[in-house]
Design a protein around this motif. Structure first.
Motif, PDB file in Angstrom:
ATOM      1  N   GLU A  92       3.722   5.656  -7.859  1.00 38.65           N
ATOM      2  CA  GLU A  92       2.885   6.521  -8.698  1.00 38.65           C
ATOM      3  C   GLU A  92       3.383   7.974  -8.679  1.00 38.65           C
ATOM      4  O   GLU A  92       3.327   8.667  -9.700  1.00 38.65           O
ATOM      5  N   LYS A  93       3.880   8.408  -7.532  1.00 37.44           N
ATOM      6  CA  LYS A  93       4.395   9.782  -7.431  1.00 37.44           C
ATOM      7  C   LYS A  93       5.710   9.939  -8.173  1.00 37.44           C
ATOM      8  O   LYS A  93       6.014  11.003  -8.724  1.00 37.44           O
ATOM      9  N   MET A  94       6.531   8.855  -8.185  1.00 37.24           N
ATOM     10  CA  MET A  94       7.845   8.915  -8.843  1.00 37.24           C
ATOM     11  C   MET A  94       7.721   9.061 -10.353  1.00 37.24           C
ATOM     12  O   MET A  94       8.582   9.645 -10.999  1.00 37.24           O
ATOM     13  N   SER A 107       2.007   1.774 -14.076  1.00 38.13           N
ATOM     14  CA  SER A 107       2.935   0.636 -14.125  1.00 38.13           C
ATOM     15  C   SER A 107       3.979   0.726 -13.019  1.00 38.13           C
ATOM     16  O   SER A 107       4.320  -0.277 -12.382  1.00 38.13           O
ATOM     17  N   TYR A 108       4.498   1.925 -12.777  1.00 36.64           N
ATOM     18  CA  TYR A 108       5.495   2.097 -11.709  1.00 36.64           C
ATOM     19  C   TYR A 108       4.862   1.862 -10.334  1.00 36.64           C
ATOM     20  O   TYR A 108       5.479   1.296  -9.431  1.00 36.64           O
ATOM     21  N   GLY A 109       3.630   2.301 -10.183  1.00 40.52           N
ATOM     22  CA  GLY A 109       2.928   2.042  -8.932  1.00 40.52           C
ATOM     23  C   GLY A 109       2.763   0.552  -8.687  1.00 40.52           C
ATOM     24  O   GLY A 109       2.989   0.063  -7.573  1.00 40.52           O
ATOM     25  N   TYR A 143       0.828  -1.210   0.000  1.00 35.57           N
ATOM     26  CA  TYR A 143       0.000   0.000   0.000  1.00 35.57           C
ATOM     27  C   TYR A 143       0.866   1.266   0.000  1.00 35.57           C
ATOM     28  O   TYR A 143       0.630   2.200  -0.775  1.00 35.57           O
ATOM     29  N   LEU A 144       1.878   1.279   0.859  1.00 35.48           N
ATOM     30  CA  LEU A 144       2.732   2.468   0.976  1.00 35.48           C
ATOM     31  C   LEU A 144       3.571   2.691  -0.285  1.00 35.48           C
ATOM     32  O   LEU A 144       3.688   3.815  -0.779  1.00 35.48           O
ATOM     33  N   LEU A 145       4.143   1.608  -0.814  1.00 37.29           N
ATOM     34  CA  LEU A 145       5.023   1.756  -1.982  1.00 37.29           C
ATOM     35  C   LEU A 145       4.240   1.980  -3.269  1.00 37.29           C
ATOM     36  O   LEU A 145       4.791   2.507  -4.243  1.00 37.29           O
ATOM     37  N   LEU A 146       2.978   1.555  -3.309  1.00 31.95           N
ATOM     38  CA  LEU A 146       2.138   1.863  -4.474  1.00 31.95           C
ATOM     39  C   LEU A 146       2.072   3.370  -4.686  1.00 31.95           C
ATOM     40  O   LEU A 146       2.266   3.872  -5.805  1.00 31.95           O
TER      41      LEU A 146
END
Length: 551
Positions: free
Chosen positions: A184-186, A194-196, A177-180
């Motif tokens: 997405e922000k990165m 896709s990054y999320g 959840y946190l890294l999703l």
């Protein structure tokens, strides 16, 4: 201890490990639901691919260690050689640290090449790097678990597995959840989704690392508590022949190497399947998101469901090997046959109804668990591939039997032959028939079935063992058919009045009860076999009160 009590202890210890396996799989199933919902199908694809690489790494470093250590330790404990058993433990630990450390470094530093050039899923690199340290942790953990299994106790392994899965579940969901959000922000813009998904998959793998670390700390605590008992046994050890370090390493190598080869060939099919699938699908014009999504359905839902009965089979096989080794020391062929038949039958009593349940209730079960997902394709995968559960469970038992009898090269040869047949079938299904993800499931049936046939032949040649069919396969299958028909009827009726999800729960309960009653009425389990189970006397009394058991 009498032979009967030994047999009972073997089943009790196997049942303890099997119950732990079921608990951990249900915990795994429970947390995979929110995890899959967080990652999405694309993230599930990255997650699944990473675990195929990880599983191959475990094959090379630690998969064989619990079995090999338990086999070698139990053989020495059976003859009172406690010092030699401890020497085996130290040698295995050295192997675990060296092999686990080297492979961890290879996967961590080679993650980019593996993800982009081999698996054709470059964004899986983040999850692969997070997961890499777990290879070393699990290698050390495997030696500790095998050591206690060699002493005939599955309790430390069982508790460590449950603790591991609880921590895994919590950290995986929170991490995903946190890294999703971080992913997405990165990469704001068209690639943010896709990054999320890729970062969410990395968060999911973090749970695996923390869970394994927790289990390792628990096993180390138990080991240090047991250390004084081990020293006392070693003090009273009067064995004259002391095995040198060179001898220990030689025996370890001769035991571990064939098991590694067998397990690698046996499990590398998953990695080859996905590599072949992604490359052929890319050539056929499918986008990366499309075939990642299909793989996510396969690994996130189909594999998760079918691994539940397979984990029970692996647990029974783990407790079976030390018991078989001890029996082989007596040279009693009748007892050897009896133990192989017993573990085969109890495996089939679980595997066959599970396969029938996947075929008949696959869609309702998936809709109950993964209610936010479209389960049409995963449900079809379960219907087509349900029967593979039976073959994989049986092949696990026959592999364990051959390894316990020191016929270490046989499973390697049989798995290699089956793998070639499997890959040819998979290529034809993908290229000629264009069955995409269904090709993997159907070719796995061929793979597991071929192993069963070849292993069965080798057991007949080695010890004259011939598989009994009526009570092992026919009666459980009839009971499973009755179960499936009645449960589907109950689901159909209940769905009209109380909704699909509650109808699924009721139909599953009806299925379990129907199968158990049908099995007993058809004579699929005897009085002595029921008594050999944990709480067997209680179960027998219930069956007598209901007039189900044939005396």
């Amino acid at each position: 201890m009498s032979d009967k009590k030994k047999g009972n202890n073997f089943l009790v210890q196997g049942s303890i490990l099997a119950v732990a396996a079921i608990i951990t799989k249900f915990i795994g199933l429970a947390y995979r639901i929110p995890l899959t919902n967080i990652m999405g199908a694309e993230g599930d694809g990255y997650y699944g691919v990473v675990f195929q690489v990880y599983n191959l790494a475990l094959m090379l470093t630690s998969y064989s260690l619990p079995m090999a250590v338990s086999k070698l330790v139990s053989a020495r404990i059976a003859t009172g050689q406690y010092k030699n058993a401890h020497a085996v433990f130290k040698g295995a630990m050295t192997f675990a640290v060296l092999s686990g450390g080297v492979v961890t470094a290879i996967v961590f530093f080679g993650a980019e090449y593996i993800a982009a050039d081999i698996m054709k899923m470059d964004l899986s690199v983040y999850a692969l790097r997070v997961l890499a340290p777990c290879i070393l942790i699990v290698a050390i953990l495997g030696v500790l678990r095998g050591f206690f299994q060699g002493f005939g106790t599955m309790i430390p392994t069982a508790f460590s597995q449950i603790a591991e899965q609880i921590i895994n579940a919590i950290v995986s969901v929170v991490g995903a959840y946190l890294l999703l959000k971080t992913g997405e922000k990165m990469a704001e813009g068209p690639n943010s989704e896709s990054y999320g998904a890729a970062f969410a998959a990395a968060g999911g793998t973090l749970g695996t690392v923390m869970g394994a670390l927790t289990a390792l700390l628990f096993m180390l605590l138990v080991f240090f508590m047991y250390k004084s008992t081990m020293k006392r046994h070693m003090k009273h050890d009067r064995t004259r022949r002391r095995e040198s370090r060179k001898t220990i390493y030689k025996v370890l190598f001769l035991t571990i190497a064939p098991v590694i080869l067998s397990a690698t060939v046996y499990n590398i099919s998953n990695l080859l399947d996905q590599a072949m699938f992604t490359n052929i699908m890319a050539v056929q014009g499918y986008s990366k998101a499309e075939y990642s999504t299909l793989l996510g359905m396969f690994s996130g839902r189909y594999d998760t469901m079918t691994n539940i009965p397979l984990s029970v089979s692996s647990a029974l096989a783990a407790s079976f090997i030390p018991s078989l080794v001890a029996t082989i020391q007596t040279g009693n062929r009748k007892q050897i046959h009896s133990k192989i038949e017993m573990v085969s039958r109890f495996n089939m009593l679980i595997a066959i109804p599970c396969a029938a349940g996947f075929i008949s209730l696959g869609k309702p079960i998936l809709d109950l668990l993964y209610y936010t997902q479209d389960n049409t394709i995963p449900a079809m995968l379960l219907r087509l591939g349900g029967v593979s559960v039976v073959f994989f469970c049986l092949s696990t038992v026959t592999n364990a039997a051959l390894q316990g009898m020191d016929l270490m090269a046989k499973p390697v040869k049989n798995a290699a032959i089956s793998l070639v047949i499997h890959l040819i079938a998979l290529f034809i299904m993908l290229v000629a028939f264009k069955w995409n993800i269904y090709s993997i499931v159907l070719s796995k049936i061929i793979f597991a079935g071929a192993i069963c046939i070849l292993n069965g032949h080798d057991l007949r040649v080695a010890c004259g063992y011939v598989q009994e069919y009526k009570r092992t396969f026919v009666i459980p299958t009839i009971a499973a058919v009755i179960m499936s028909l009645l449960s589907m009827l109950v689901h159909l009726i209940c769905e009209l009045f109380i909704g699909a999800r509650i109808a699924t729960v009721i139909s599953i309960l009806v299925a379990v009860l129907t199968y158990a009653v049908s099995l007993v009425l058809l004579g699929g389990i005897s009085r002595d076999e029921m008594l050999a189970l944990p709480k067997g006397q209680t179960l027998l009394n219930i069956c007598r009160k209901m007039h189900l058991m044939r005396e």
